[in-house]
Motif scaffolding. Structure first.
Motif, mmCIF file in Angstrom:
data_model
loop_
_atom_site.group_PDB
_atom_site.id
_atom_site.type_symbol
_atom_site.label_atom_id
_atom_site.label_comp_id
_atom_site.label_asym_id
_atom_site.label_seq_id
_atom_site.Cartn_x
_atom_site.Cartn_y
_atom_site.Cartn_z
ATOM 1 N N ALA A 93 0.950 -1.164 0.047
ATOM 2 C CA ALA A 93 0.085 0.070 -0.049
ATOM 3 C C ALA A 93 0.942 1.337 -0.012
ATOM 4 O O ALA A 93 0.397 2.173 -0.465
ATOM 5 N N ARG A 94 2.047 1.092 0.505
ATOM 6 C CA ARG A 94 2.988 2.320 0.441
ATOM 7 C C ARG A 94 3.782 2.498 -0.924
ATOM 8 O O ARG A 94 4.648 3.445 -0.590
ATOM 9 N N VAL A 95 3.613 1.732 -1.686
ATOM 10 C CA VAL A 95 4.117 1.566 -3.030
ATOM 11 C C VAL A 95 3.375 2.121 -4.200
ATOM 12 O O VAL A 95 2.145 1.176 -4.490
ATOM 13 N N GLY A 96 3.650 2.870 -4.967
ATOM 14 C CA GLY A 96 2.974 3.292 -6.139
ATOM 15 C C GLY A 96 3.621 2.707 -7.360
ATOM 16 O O GLY A 96 4.803 2.814 -7.448
ATOM 17 N N TYR A 97 3.110 2.100 -8.374
ATOM 18 C CA TYR A 97 3.686 1.579 -9.634
ATOM 19 C C TYR A 97 3.026 1.981 -10.923
ATOM 20 O O TYR A 97 1.674 1.891 -10.803
ATOM 21 N N LEU A 98 3.908 2.556 -11.875
ATOM 22 C CA LEU A 98 3.177 2.880 -13.098
ATOM 23 C C LEU A 98 3.989 1.921 -14.121
ATOM 24 O O LEU A 98 5.044 2.064 -14.249
ATOM 25 N N PRO A 99 3.192 0.825 -14.573
ATOM 26 C CA PRO A 99 3.982 0.054 -15.277
ATOM 27 C C PRO A 99 4.381 0.720 -16.783
ATOM 28 O O PRO A 99 3.477 1.477 -17.219
ATOM 29 N N GLU A 100 5.123 -0.015 -17.444
ATOM 30 C CA GLU A 100 5.351 0.162 -18.839
ATOM 31 C C GLU A 100 4.181 0.075 -19.762
ATOM 32 O O GLU A 100 3.260 -0.748 -19.683
ATOM 33 N N GLY A 101 3.873 1.082 -20.644
ATOM 34 C CA GLY A 101 2.840 0.972 -21.505
ATOM 35 C C GLY A 101 1.371 1.514 -21.004
ATOM 36 O O GLY A 101 0.546 1.453 -21.578
ATOM 37 N N LEU A 102 1.563 1.963 -19.763
ATOM 38 C CA LEU A 102 0.471 2.542 -19.100
ATOM 39 C C LEU A 102 -0.918 1.586 -19.449
ATOM 40 O O LEU A 102 -1.849 2.064 -20.153
ATOM 41 N N PRO A 103 -0.970 0.437 -18.623
ATOM 42 C CA PRO A 103 -2.064 -0.248 -18.667
ATOM 43 C C PRO A 103 -3.224 0.107 -18.136
ATOM 44 O O PRO A 103 -3.097 0.407 -16.839
ATOM 45 N N LEU A 104 -4.430 0.211 -18.658
ATOM 46 C CA LEU A 104 -5.485 0.321 -17.988
ATOM 47 C C LEU A 104 -6.569 -0.774 -18.547
ATOM 48 O O LEU A 104 -6.532 -1.278 -19.543
ATOM 49 N N ARG A 105 -7.507 -1.035 -17.729
ATOM 50 C CA ARG A 105 -8.780 -1.848 -18.129
ATOM 51 C C ARG A 105 -9.373 -1.397 -19.038
ATOM 52 O O ARG A 105 -10.075 -0.062 -18.923
ATOM 53 N N PRO A 106 -9.596 -1.811 -20.287
ATOM 54 C CA PRO A 106 -10.017 -1.108 -21.398
ATOM 55 C C PRO A 106 -11.651 -1.202 -21.194
ATOM 56 O O PRO A 106 -12.255 -2.098 -20.499
ATOM 57 N N GLY A 107 -12.134 -0.577 -21.813
ATOM 58 C CA GLY A 107 -13.808 -0.303 -21.904
ATOM 59 C C GLY A 107 -14.241 -0.109 -20.720
ATOM 60 O O GLY A 107 -15.633 -0.147 -20.572
ATOM 61 N N ARG A 152 -3.968 9.013 -20.617
ATOM 62 C CA ARG A 152 -3.630 7.658 -19.972
ATOM 63 C C ARG A 152 -2.485 7.886 -18.926
ATOM 64 O O ARG A 152 -2.522 7.409 -17.940
ATOM 65 N N ALA A 153 -1.366 8.718 -19.332
ATOM 66 C CA ALA A 153 -0.379 8.680 -18.358
ATOM 67 C C ALA A 153 -0.891 9.426 -17.216
ATOM 68 O O ALA A 153 -0.477 9.299 -16.111
ATOM 69 N N GLY A 154 -1.480 10.581 -17.348
ATOM 70 C CA GLY A 154 -1.973 11.363 -16.045
ATOM 71 C C GLY A 154 -2.956 10.610 -15.507
ATOM 72 O O GLY A 154 -2.939 10.604 -14.097
ATOM 73 N N LEU A 155 -3.926 9.791 -15.980
ATOM 74 C CA LEU A 155 -4.619 8.815 -15.009
ATOM 75 C C LEU A 155 -3.928 7.671 -14.339
ATOM 76 O O LEU A 155 -4.117 7.460 -12.954
ATOM 77 N N CYS A 156 -2.863 7.095 -14.855
ATOM 78 C CA CYS A 156 -2.116 6.151 -14.275
ATOM 79 C C CYS A 156 -1.415 6.678 -13.186
ATOM 80 O O CYS A 156 -1.331 6.169 -12.047
ATOM 81 N N LEU A 157 -1.011 7.990 -13.329
ATOM 82 C CA LEU A 157 -0.318 8.586 -12.325
ATOM 83 C C LEU A 157 -1.128 8.990 -11.089
ATOM 84 O O LEU A 157 -0.842 8.912 -10.010
ATOM 85 N N ALA A 158 -2.441 9.446 -11.471
ATOM 86 C CA ALA A 158 -3.386 9.792 -10.565
ATOM 87 C C ALA A 158 -3.674 8.527 -9.659
ATOM 88 O O ALA A 158 -3.728 8.697 -8.202
ATOM 89 N N LEU A 159 -4.046 7.429 -10.111
ATOM 90 C CA LEU A 159 -4.014 6.105 -9.735
ATOM 91 C C LEU A 159 -3.322 5.912 -8.736
ATOM 92 O O LEU A 159 -3.505 5.437 -7.703
ATOM 93 N N ALA A 160 -1.977 5.962 -9.295
ATOM 94 C CA ALA A 160 -0.914 5.835 -8.185
ATOM 95 C C ALA A 160 -0.603 6.451 -7.166
ATOM 96 O O ALA A 160 -0.007 5.891 -6.252
ATOM 97 N N LEU A 161 -0.764 7.656 -7.367
ATOM 98 C CA LEU A 161 -0.350 8.998 -6.223
ATOM 99 C C LEU A 161 -1.523 9.073 -5.152
ATOM 100 O O LEU A 161 -1.406 9.374 -4.112
ATOM 101 N N ALA A 162 -2.752 8.721 -5.701
ATOM 102 C CA ALA A 162 -4.005 9.065 -4.657
ATOM 103 C C ALA A 162 -3.792 8.254 -3.253
ATOM 104 O O ALA A 162 -3.912 8.886 -2.315
ATOM 105 N N PRO A 163 -3.042 7.206 -3.368
ATOM 106 C CA PRO A 163 -3.080 6.331 -2.101
ATOM 107 C C PRO A 163 -1.971 6.868 -1.286
ATOM 108 O O PRO A 163 -1.630 6.481 -0.236
ATOM 109 N N GLU A 164 -1.198 8.007 -1.809
ATOM 110 C CA GLU A 164 -0.198 8.694 -0.948
ATOM 111 C C GLU A 164 0.848 7.744 -0.882
ATOM 112 O O GLU A 164 1.139 7.461 0.443
ATOM 113 N N PRO A 165 1.615 7.106 -1.523
ATOM 114 C CA PRO A 165 2.725 6.016 -1.323
ATOM 115 C C PRO A 165 3.818 6.989 -0.892
ATOM 116 O O PRO A 165 3.850 8.203 -1.357
ATOM 117 N N GLU A 166 4.913 6.192 -0.448
ATOM 118 C CA GLU A 166 6.024 6.748 -0.110
ATOM 119 C C GLU A 166 7.030 6.446 -1.079
ATOM 120 O O GLU A 166 8.178 7.224 -0.942
#
Lengths: 327, 134, 626
Positions: A93-107, A152-166
């Protein structure tokens, strides 16, 4: 050739605060090919570390090993003090991860995705999420496949940063982004890094970004660490020597000079790039019989490329960049 | 009071913190930054330039050590009174280093020594003009 | 955990619905077709071969896609990270996925089956016994190993060869065919338990270790086969044997299909002659319809030697139709009042209960047939006897062959001779829903009968589960005694049993231990039997030895190595299949000092102790504190 070491990271005795990321002898084979071979490095808390390397040098595999998505063949790695293959949910929960290719669930609609992620993470700061999403102009009602690459990059970043990881781990976040989105991502990263104790670990081959925002650079090639230091250190410890030969042509064949990274020949001159040149190396250079020797500094791009050029040749000889790739 | 403009060039042989240091020094020298003027905080500067805050902190630290800036507890960093901090040898060493760099860069272009001297004079003139203008 | 469960459930729902529709179609078809086809109503549709086949196939073909679809999309690069990197322990992630998958599986196969069970309970005119549904239920459960096998196939690490990627499915199909071929419930449950536990634990372990393929599988032509030149050909052989076993099982279930072709010809002739009205279901001339409507007279040709005329009973018209195969024309029809070569005949009234070359029995009456003379004569009427529940004139049970007919009514078994004279009436009340009744007559007191001519009636239990009733009668029909015995199958060994035993010796051992029956076939001489027993034992040991060698080769830790070896000893070949399927064999590279290969997972060469060579030669490195 024996390696030139100034201070070995792993021998540093100061433990102090637990490092954010630590590896020792990390190795991963895919069948008979080693993607990562005996990697050992350390990222301290509160720093920004960039790991540079060519495509296929093992950056993504390293990321996956660190996050416990892949078990190592040999060696170990630790994330926030815990072994990666046994990460507890609280640590994840303290780690945020942005994988390569910015994967998101489609649709899926953006707000549904946000709702699902918010439910999965115990701590969720909606303000952070909203501010980043607003910054990237993302409409919550749109579907994920309708978003532009920057969004997409922004969304992935938002999803990764919202839990306020360290600790934030990113794998090529700015690949293929337009200027505006690129800048926005960097702003978010700098903002994140400013908060005390936050660590960023970013794999990239965008040297400009790495130079701007990193405290530490790790250059990776052939699956192993070639350099791990700050950008300034790299600049001041990698030197180029231009040798002019008036009377005799430059010597043929590989040169045995300690610290030699790259050499390129032409009819009348020889250019050597050395790491940590010592007196012995300088003597050997002078013994080559050149009429003029000039030392110069390198830009970061050239210094990094010189490190990575080693693998273009066999183990014994440094890279010979005389012949250009195209004619 | 015009806002401070610093341009970072990546990929050059000069490290970023050094570029910041140099440009602030120039700004102080030309009068863009007045004595006693507050500089942006480390965070604000880092956010504007998009560089690592530690880099900015390092630049500010060096300038503070050299005496160009002074930091006041809780209030930020300000331009300090001009006082001679560095020893003469140190100043001369730095001058020699800068001159060496300049000459090396231009020697390949095939200019004569006279042309180089003219170029230096011209550059100093420009800076003087900037200093005078408000 | 709940969020993930609901999310998965929602994502799988369309696929579950698809499986539900497919299962409903298959089971519905099997159920409705049985009503018309089966002669004996005491065999409710649920225990029929077609229904069992439908449930087995429904289970397998629902389990596999659900398992694959749950995991294959998650294996795209980056999606795996999205799945695993969340503040939830990987155990919970896995089990919440499995819970969603199994729930949907249960709904997809369970709901149609429940509907069929309810329908057969209300429609079929026998008292319903819940045990009738056990066969189908167990077959449906046989789809669960396939689900876990599909999960394992999806997790199969970096397998370039599609054949070797599908290895876990071989184990699941083996298990399913064993379950389908088991005669007794406990056997099926043992097999099911072993295979489910094996595959579920392997899938769980694979998931936890994060093994996933670095690239999607390659569908180019050459890679469909197994890799030659290694242990894989042996496994390919086992896969083929497993499929053979499955095929044999299927063959048993679907039954004899050789008689359907003439029926189709008959349909065509009737259609041409304008004689065929609309068949009740389906389109005329289709494969299944001919079999349901036209019941062939068995044994006619073998016994009489007459090969030119085929006789069929038409259920929809209540008449016997004969047709000449050589001229492909209708010879004539036999109705309640006799034979007529042209024109309609008065139909037989009632539901068909039994048909052979000498007897036609309906629930309203019994007739003596002479197909050569083409005559029919009524010998018994339900008005005097009561409605006929079942009848037989089977030679095996009846000493005096076709000249006697046994009619089972609700409270007696009546033996009638061809003149219609009642020989004897054995008072026996048949329980509702019994599976079958057979009557035999004593020939030899040595067969434990008190005297000559006594009758023995055996009533088989419903769905072949429970006790069977043995009733003894004297020659004049007095009841001598009655005994109930637990129903056990004769353990006759056929080829498919041999195949199953060879591939899964532990199943056979478990059966031997628990039931105490003899392993070898009774017909074989004793030495052969013992040799077979020893062979099975050796096979089991060989499985354990192969496992031991494999685990040593791939440098397993001592704990897992012991566990896997014990497992392969017990389970046999399926265990080795699962071991190879769930563990990526680590690469073995030659040592740079002594040249012998060793696994890359070790820290030093086990032969010479050399440490692994450093990466790409030592070059200049800059490692400094930042």
């Amino acid at each position: 050739m024996r390696p030139c070491l100034v201070e070995c990271m792993e021998q540093a005795s100061g433990t102090g605060a637990e490092a954010a990321i630590r590896t020792r002898g990390l190795t991963r084979y895919f069948r008979t090919k080693p993607a990562v071979l005996d990697m050992g490095f350390r990222v301290e808390r509160g720093t920004v570390c960039s790991i540079l390397g060519r495509n296929g040098s093992g950056k993504t595999t390293t990321m996956r090993l660190l996050l416990g998505l892949l078990p190592p063949t040999r060696g170990r790695c630790w994330l926030l003090g815990e072994e990666s293959t046994r990460l507890r949910p609280e640590t994840r929960a303290r780690v945020g991860y942005l994988p390569e290719g910015l994967p998101l669930r489609p649709g899926v609609r953006v707000r549904q995705l946000q709702a699902h992620q918010a439910r999965c993470w115990k701590h969720w700061n909606p303000e952070v999420y909203r501010s980043i999403v607003h910054h990237f102009d993302i409409d919550p009602g749109s579907k994920t496949n309708q978003l532009s690459r920057g969004q997409r990059a922004g969304l992935c970043l938002a999803l990764a940063l919202a839990p306020e990881p360290e600790l934030l781990i990113l794998d090529e976040p700015t690949l293929g982004l337009d200027q505006v989105a690129h800048r926005a991502v960097l702003e978010a990263l700098v903002h994140f890094a400013q908060q005390r104790g936050n660590t960023v670990f970013i794999a990239t081959h965008q040297l400009h970004d790495a130079e701007r925002i990193s405290d530490q650079l790790i250059i990776m090639d052939g699956g192993t660490v070639r350099a791990s230091c700050s950008p300034e250190t790299l600049l001041c410890r990698v030197r180029a020597y231009n040798l002019i030969f008036d009377t005799a042509p430059p010597p043929r064949g590989p040169l045995k000079i300690r610290g030699l990274l790259e050499l390129s020949r032409s009819d009348r001159s020889l250019r050597l790039v050395l790491a940590d040149p010592d007196a012995d190396a300088l003597t050997r250079i002078r013994d080559l019989g050149a009429s003029a020797v000039r030392e110069s500094e390198l830009g970061l791009q050239e210094a990094v490329t010189a490190f990575m050029a080693r693998t273009r040749q066999s183990e014994a000889a440094p890279a010979d960049t005389s012949a250009p790739l195209w004619r | 009071m015009a806002p401070l403009e610093i341009h970072i060039t990546t990929g050059s042989q000069v490290p970023i913190y050094r570029q910041v240091v140099d440009q602030i020094r120039v700004a102080i020298a030309t009068g863009e930054l007045k004595v006693g003027q507050a500089l942006p905080s480390v965070r604000a500067m880092a956010q504007t330039l998009l560089v690592n805050p530690n880099t900015v902190a390092k630049a500010y630290a060096e300038l503070t050590r050299d005496g160009a800036l002074e930091s006041q507890q809780g209030r930020g960093v300000f331009v300090a009174q001009k006082r001679k901090v560095l020893a003469d040898e140190e100043r001369l060493r730095r001058l020699a280093l800068a001159a060496d760099r300049f000459v090396q860069e231009c020697i390949g272009l095939g200019f004569s020594a006279t042309e180089l001297r003219q170029a230096v004079a011209q550059a100093v003139q420009i800076i003087r003009q900037r200093k005078v203008a408000p | 955990m709940r969020a993930l469960f609901w999310h998965d459930l929602r994502a799988l729902l369309p696929w579950g619905a698809l499986c539900l529709v497919a299962c409903a179609l298959a089971m519905g078809y099997a159920a409705t077709s049985m009503e018309l086809f089966k002669m004996a109503p005491n065999q409710a549709p649920l225990t029929d071969r077609t229904m069992l086949l439908a449930t087995m196939l429904g289970g397998v073909l629902s389990g596999i896609p659900l398992g694959l679809i749950q995991l294959v999309p998650e294996l795209a690069p980056g999606r795996w990270a999205l799945l695993i990197h969340r503040p939830l322990s990987p155990n919970r992630i896995f089990w919440s996925k499995v819970a969603a998958g199994l729930l949907l599986y249960s709904a997809a196969v369970g709901l149609p089956f429940a509907a069929v069970v309810w329908w057969s309970a209300t429609r079929v005119p026998v008292p319903f016994d819940g045990r009738l549904a056990l066969g189908g239920l167990v077959n449906l459960l046989g789809g669960i190993p396939c689900y876990f096998a599909a999960l394992l196939v999806a997790l199969r690490p970096s397998a370039r060869w599609l054949g070797s990627r599908a290895l876990p499915l071989a184990t699941a199909l083996l298990g399913t065919s064993c379950v389908a071929g088991s005669e007794e419930l406990w056997q099926a449950l043992v097999v099911l338990g072993v295979v489910i536990v094996l595959l579920a634990v392997s899938a769980w372990a694979s998931f936890l270790s994060g093994i996933r393929p670095p690239s999607p599988p390659d569908f180019s032509g050459r890679r469909w086969l197994l890799r030659p030149g290694t242990a894989r050909p042996a496994l390919a052989l086992c896969l083929l044997l497993g499929l053979y076993g499955l095929g044999v099982g299927l063959g048993n279930v679907t039954g004899d299909t050789s008689r359907l072709v003439p029926g189709r010809e008959l349909v065509a002739i009737l259609k041409e002659a304008g004689d065929l009205e609309r068949l009740k279901e389906g389109s005329p001339g289709s494969f299944w319809d001919a079999n349901r409507i036209f019941v062939p007279v068995p044994d006619y040709h073998a016994a009489t030697g007459e090969d030119d005329v085929h006789w069929y009973y038409r259920r929809d018209a209540g008449q016997l139709v004969g047709y000449d195969r050589y001229t492909a024309s209708i010879v004539g029809r036999i109705g309640a009042q006799g034979f007529r070569s042209l024109g309609p005949v008065r139909p037989f009234e009632g539901t068909l209960r039994y048909l052979n070359r000498g007897w036609l029995v309906l629930d309203t009456a019994a007739y003596r047939l002479d197909l050569k003379q083409r005559t029919v004569r009524k010998v018994a009427d339900a008005k005097t006897l009561g409605p006929v529940r079942m009848a037989t004139a089977n030679r095996f049970y009846n000493v005096a062959a076709e000249s006697e007919l046994l009619l089972a009514t609700n409270d007696a078994i009546v033996v009638v001779n061809e003149e219609g004279k009642r020989r004897v009436s054995l008072p026996l009340s048949l329980p509702g829903g019994c599976a079958g009744v057979a009557v035999t007559r004593a020939q030899n007191p040595a067969h434990s009968f008190p005297s000559w001519g006594d009758y023995l009636a055996v009533v088989w239990p419903c769905a072949w589960q429970g006790t069977m009733t043995l009733s003894r009668y004297s020659a004049d029909g007095r009841s001598i005694g009655q005994k109930a015995e637990p129903f056990t199958h004769a353990h006759e060994w056929g080829l498919n049993h041999g195949v199953i035993a060879g591939l899964a010796p532990s199943f056979v051992f478990a059966g031997w231990l628990l039931t105490g029956t003899e392993l070898p076939p009774r017909d074989l001489p004793r030495t052969w039997g013992s040799a077979l027993f020893v062979l099975l034992g050796l096979w089991s040991v060989a499985g354990g030895a192969i496992c031991l060698w494999l685990t040593r080769r791939y440098a397993f830790l001592p704990g897992p190595r012991l566990l896997w070896t014990v497992l392969c000893l017990v389970v046999g070949l399926p265990g080795i299949l699962v071991l190879l399927a769930s563990h990526e064999g680590s690469a073995r590279l030659p040592c740079h000092r002594c040249g012998r290969p060793w696994s890359v997972t070790l820290d030093s060469c086990p032969h010479c102790g050399a440490r692994p060579q450093a990466a790409l030669g030592d070059g200049p490195k800059i490692l400094a504190a930042s």
